[in-house]
Write an enzyme that holds these catalytic residues in place. Structure first.
Site, PDB file in Angstrom:
ATOM      1  N   TYR A  45       0.846  -1.185   0.000  1.00 26.31           N
ATOM      2  CA  TYR A  45       0.000   0.000   0.000  1.00 26.31           C
ATOM      3  C   TYR A  45       0.887   1.243   0.000  1.00 26.31           C
ATOM      4  CZ  TYR A  45      -3.697  -3.241   1.537  1.00 26.31           C
ATOM      5  OH  TYR A  45      -4.584  -4.286   1.639  1.00 26.31           O
ATOM      6  N   HIS A 104      -0.834 -12.097   1.447  1.00 29.21           N
ATOM      7  CA  HIS A 104      -1.736 -11.161   0.779  1.00 29.21           C
ATOM      8  C   HIS A 104      -2.433 -11.793  -0.423  1.00 29.21           C
ATOM      9  CE1 HIS A 104      -2.205  -6.549   0.027  1.00 29.21           C
ATOM     10  NE2 HIS A 104      -3.357  -7.184  -0.048  1.00 29.21           N
TER      11      HIS A 104
END
Length: 304
Positions: A45, A104
């Protein structure tokens, strides 16, 4: 606020062309001020920027025991790289231990190299056993993979996209988690912004990831717009779509992850859980045909 997780993808500063990073930053502070205790982030991110900002939040709220969830990206799946990834996250966060470490995306996705599940899972166990994280789990794996993983390690939690409009986990994964007592976290609870009180959605710049999100495909737009109108009609005066979206996910036993980036989004949880009667009316609005059309797909991204 123990059944809410604060998402921080937007504050990382990339992939969201309509997000004001500074306003998102202020909204994170407000959410924590109002009692949210768990924060979700990831190295990808904003290329680490999100984790750095979460580190700033931790230092600001040093009198609080904030619980951080972070992840291992799919290009860091070998034993050595999993450890390298989590150590990098801890450095950016300025802490010694995560509350939760998740894979993830599966190895081999997004053009990454394939790595055996066994090697990655053993690395997760190593991270937990050595005190780098308290809990471990995975995101975005198929039900078949979960059943294989379940024979190899004990998972504490799972994370998937889940909202009124995107319900792929209901084709077996939510049942898998429930029968094993594994926490199921749902990201994109607000359906990438569709379940907020914006009257229109779309028109993103070319670098916005939502151009590739299935819910924004032209073929689905008329039906979603119609369902949004019907959802607004069943809500009591003063109750917004975001409050409905969060209450509905919670009613399914799923912990919602909220990517809040404007002060208005705080209403998603500030007004409390809606009644079962309202939630049932809302569920009736979402056509079974729409759920069936999207089917068991787990990724928000890709062809419609």
């Amino acid at each position: 606020m123990k059944n809410i997780i604060l998402g921080t993808w937007q504050v990382g500063g990339d992939s969201w062309s309509t997000v004001n990073s500074w306003k998102a930053y202020e909204t994170l502070f407000s959410a924590l001020d109002q009692g949210v205790e768990r924060i979700d982030t990831a190295p990808t991110y904003g290329n680490g920027r999100s984790e750095q900002i979460v580190g700033e939040l931790i230092r600001h709220f040093s009198n609080r025991e904030l619980k951080v969830i972070s992840k291992v990206p799919p290009d860091m799946m070998t034993r050595a790289k999993v450890v390298e990834s989590v150590e990098g996250s801890l450095t950016r966060l300025g802490i010694n231990q995560l509350d939760t470490l998740l894979i993830h995306w599966p190895a081999g996705t997004m053009g990454t190299d394939s790595v055996t599940l066994e090697e990655t899972l053993r690395a997760l166990e190593l991270a937990k056993g050595s005190g780098l994280t308290k809990k471990i789990g995975v995101c975005n794996y198929s039900l078949t993979d979960l059943e294989h993983i379940d024979n190899l390690v004990k998972m504490d939690c799972l994370q998937y996209a889940y909202s009124l409009f995107f319900r792929g986990v209901e084709f077996g994964i939510s049942q898998f988690a429930q029968t094993r007592g594994i926490e199921l976290m749902g990201y994109s609870t607000l359906a990438q912004g569709i379940l907020t009180d914006r009257q229109n959605y779309g028109g993103f710049s070319s670098d916005d990831h939502r151009n590739y999100v299935v819910l924004f495909a032209e073929k689905h737009r008329p039906r979603i717009q119609h369902m949004l109108q019907e959802l607004r009609a069943v809500l009591p005066q003063g109750v917004g779509l975001s409050n409905l979206a969060v209450s509905w996910v919670q009613s399914k036993g799923v912990t919602p992850i909220l990517g809040l980036h404007t002060p208005e989004h705080l209403d998603a949880f500030c007004k409390g859980r809606l009644s079962d009667e309202i939630l049932l009316k809302a569920a009736d609005v979402i056509s079974s045909e729409f759920k069936a059309e999207l089917g068991p797909r787990l990724s928000l991204w890709g062809d419609a």
